[in-house]
Scaffold this active site. Structure first.
Site, PDB file in Angstrom:
ATOM      1  N   CYS A  20      41.958  54.441  46.361  1.00 15.54           N
ATOM      2  CA  CYS A  20      41.311  53.120  46.285  1.00 15.54           C
ATOM      3  C   CYS A  20      41.828  52.285  45.124  1.00 15.54           C
ATOM      4  O   CYS A  20      42.107  51.092  45.282  1.00 15.54           O
ATOM      5  CB  CYS A  20      39.799  53.284  46.176  1.00 15.54           C
ATOM      6  SG  CYS A  20      39.257  54.550  45.009  1.00 15.54           S
ATOM      7  N   HIS A  30      35.112  48.507  42.697  1.00 17.54           N
ATOM      8  CA  HIS A  30      35.868  48.840  41.488  1.00 17.54           C
ATOM      9  C   HIS A  30      36.345  47.550  40.815  1.00 17.54           C
ATOM     10  O   HIS A  30      36.565  46.530  41.472  1.00 17.54           O
ATOM     11  CB  HIS A  30      37.123  49.638  41.848  1.00 17.54           C
ATOM     12  CG  HIS A  30      36.877  51.061  42.230  1.00 17.54           C
ATOM     13  ND1 HIS A  30      35.652  51.672  42.163  1.00 17.54           N
ATOM     14  CD2 HIS A  30      37.751  52.023  42.669  1.00 17.54           C
ATOM     15  CE1 HIS A  30      35.771  52.938  42.555  1.00 17.54           C
ATOM     16  NE2 HIS A  30      37.026  53.169  42.877  1.00 17.54           N
TER      17      HIS A  30
END
Lengths: 360, 360
Positions: free
Chosen positions: B144, B267
């Site tokens: 990711c 994130h």
């Protein structure tokens, strides 16, 4: 005003005693048995009359006024830049030496900007001191992020010359004061009470959702796109390292990205360092283990590294994740991660350490 | 097994459908009207028999077994590296193409590692495809943090050659799965219920205090002091940019520090970039505004920048705080800050975009 004798128990004032840092001033002074002759607690008119216990006695908060510093030897200020600008010069004129936690005087010529582990001699060089021959003056406490960074980076700089720093911060609510910490807690309660967690009502301090979120540091944005917090880390470091008079190419290159994270009172920083001379990981670890104000928390076997919660309420800056930057030639780059209590070493403790230098 | 005809509505399996990413696979497939002939939902024996709604129909979860992929054209895997290692090769042998969200095959020779905005042609070059002439195979979904970084950095790299990246991440709970998100929420409740907020009981996933705290990313630590998450950002980027066969000095120098922060599902990354050719701030902003999968959120006047909460549940990677790195020569360095949904673009969306490339 030059002193003719050393002071063993100075008369001390605290301006902004009701704030998060003001309260920590008292805690740190008591813990370190700082010698205090008379203690004067100052705040805005709103808090005047409130009683505060210190050293087994009850003290009544007085309103901060122009004549508050008559007969005061040493004042610790943490009441915002505006209050510092208005009252610190008056205090100095009255013969009082001011340790100022605001940014008001940090970059002013003749005002020493001091991290005691890094440049303690800057105070004596400015002629300021409570001992014999010392004059009254302002000593500035650096920005919290700068202090925490330099306690760790300075011993490495002394050994190998730091050529470049890339810093990313993870900053706690406490930098915004006690109200910001309350706001984070209250918002988090609201967020947990509501499905989805996006709608929070308590936004008075930061004006945005902080619970389970993070955001670019709220200090004013400058035309070059940096915020003030980031530029403080650059400019204050250059001043503390006495690089401010050097040509730009001779200074340590510093860039920072400052981010507020939902943590209460300890900041963290991810630092990437490049060196002009070889400094290997093991040497760096030894230097840091021996450095004042630093504790190495770097146990790879148990994956124990610095965290804000572990650093909270403690004095030293924790450093860990010390490792060679694999993208740089061996010896020429390190990555590391630090955590330090923003209210203590980032503010109150550093100021009291300066006070200790002043009476030494 | 090479195909003799193109598939308009492939038979699709989802392995690990009960997880956070598995659930998001279904949401993204539906949103994007991905053509599905037959849908097979697979999970461990524990979840078999549960019913899941998709496309107006109810589907019963089946246990993932060795023969699960007979007659399946395309499988999306997100059930952990162990499951991928055991079942993905069996699926490929059965003529099924696997898009694998685990790290099991990312660095394997012959397995394309794909961010559709960056290197879509890697799939065809490997000969994999559901169209005529395509063979079955594994396509790996990158980590990711790597995906989010490259969606933003790739257009700048294409324009000016990124020489060096210093990355610091602010990673959400979701990277640890649905259980990690629950743990953060539960710990935060416990922390708010108790004075001091240090003692929390729910530590099954991360084994440490996460509420109002942050910590070094929990992926296994390597002998060089980096954790695996950090090295994934380095090695996967080199593979995606086809630099893995180059001598080290010719590759982009990348170093990363990965930190888990108390945020739910998006994130953030603070990136410092150095360029081999001049790229100024305004040009970078234009390139990013035109880049697929990117939205520039960078309004200095209102101080509106990317936040994890704003990025949550959305497809594009938000980028802002785009500014010249003042410590580098003009045109040779930029700082920026990005946020992206870890479950969507960091995992499920990227995988579905790969599926779209496979049937194109």
């Amino acid at each position: 005003m030059a002193r003719t004798h050393a002071l063993e128990s100075p008369s001390v004032a605290i301006a902004g005693v009701t704030g998060a840092v003001g309260q920590e001033f008292l805690a740190v002074l008591a813990e370190r048995n700082f010698p205090i002759g008379r203690l004067k607690l100052l705040a805005s008119a709103r808090s005047a009359g409130r009683e505060v216990a210190y050293g087994g006695k009850t003290h009544t908060i007085e309103e901060l006024k122009e004549d508050s510093f008559e007969g005061v030897d040493l004042a610790l200020f943490s009441a915002g830049g505006g209050v510092s600008k208005a009252f610190a010069p008056l205090a100095v004129d009255a013969g009082c030496t001011v340790i100022d936690n605001s940014s008001a005087f940090r970059m002013a010529e003749g005002v020493p900007l001091v991290v005691p582990e890094v440049n303690p001699d800057a105070i004596a060089q400015a002629g300021i001191g409570l001992g014999a021959g010392g004059r009254s003056g302002i000593v500035a406490n650096p920005n919290c992020s700068t202090i925490l960074m330099l306690v760790v980076v300075h011993p490495l700089h002394a050994a190998a010359g730091v050529e470049r720093i890339v810093a990313s911060t993870y900053q706690a609510a406490s930098g915004g004061g006690a109200a910001a910490m309350s706001e984070l807690e209250q918002q988090t309660r609201e967020s947990l009470d509501e499905a989805g967690g996006r709608e929070v009502r308590s936004k008075a301090v930061f004006g945005r959702t902080y619970a389970f979120n993070l955001f670019s540091h709220n200090s004013p944005l400058q035309p070059n796109g940096y915020n003030q917090e980031e530029l403080k880390m650059v400019h204050e470091t250059h001043k503390i390292w006495r690089q401010d008079a050097l040509p730009e190419a001779a200074r340590t290159g510093i860039t920072a990205t400052c981010i507020r994270v939902p943590v209460m009172r300890a900041h963290a920083e991810s630092l990437n360092l490049a060196f002009t001379r070889d400094l290997h990981e093991d040497e760096a670890r030894e230097l840091l283990a021996a450095a004042p104000g630093v504790v190495v928390v770097d146990d790879r076997a148990t994956e124990t590294f610095p965290t804000p919660l572990d650093a909270s309420g403690t004095d030293p800056v924790q450093v860990g994740r010390i490792r060679r930057d694999l993208s740089r030639p061996a010896g020429r780059g390190l990555d590391l991660f630090l955590c330090g209590d923003q209210i203590r070493k980032g503010a109150a403790l550093n100021a009291v350490q300066i006070a200790e230098l002043l009476i030494a």
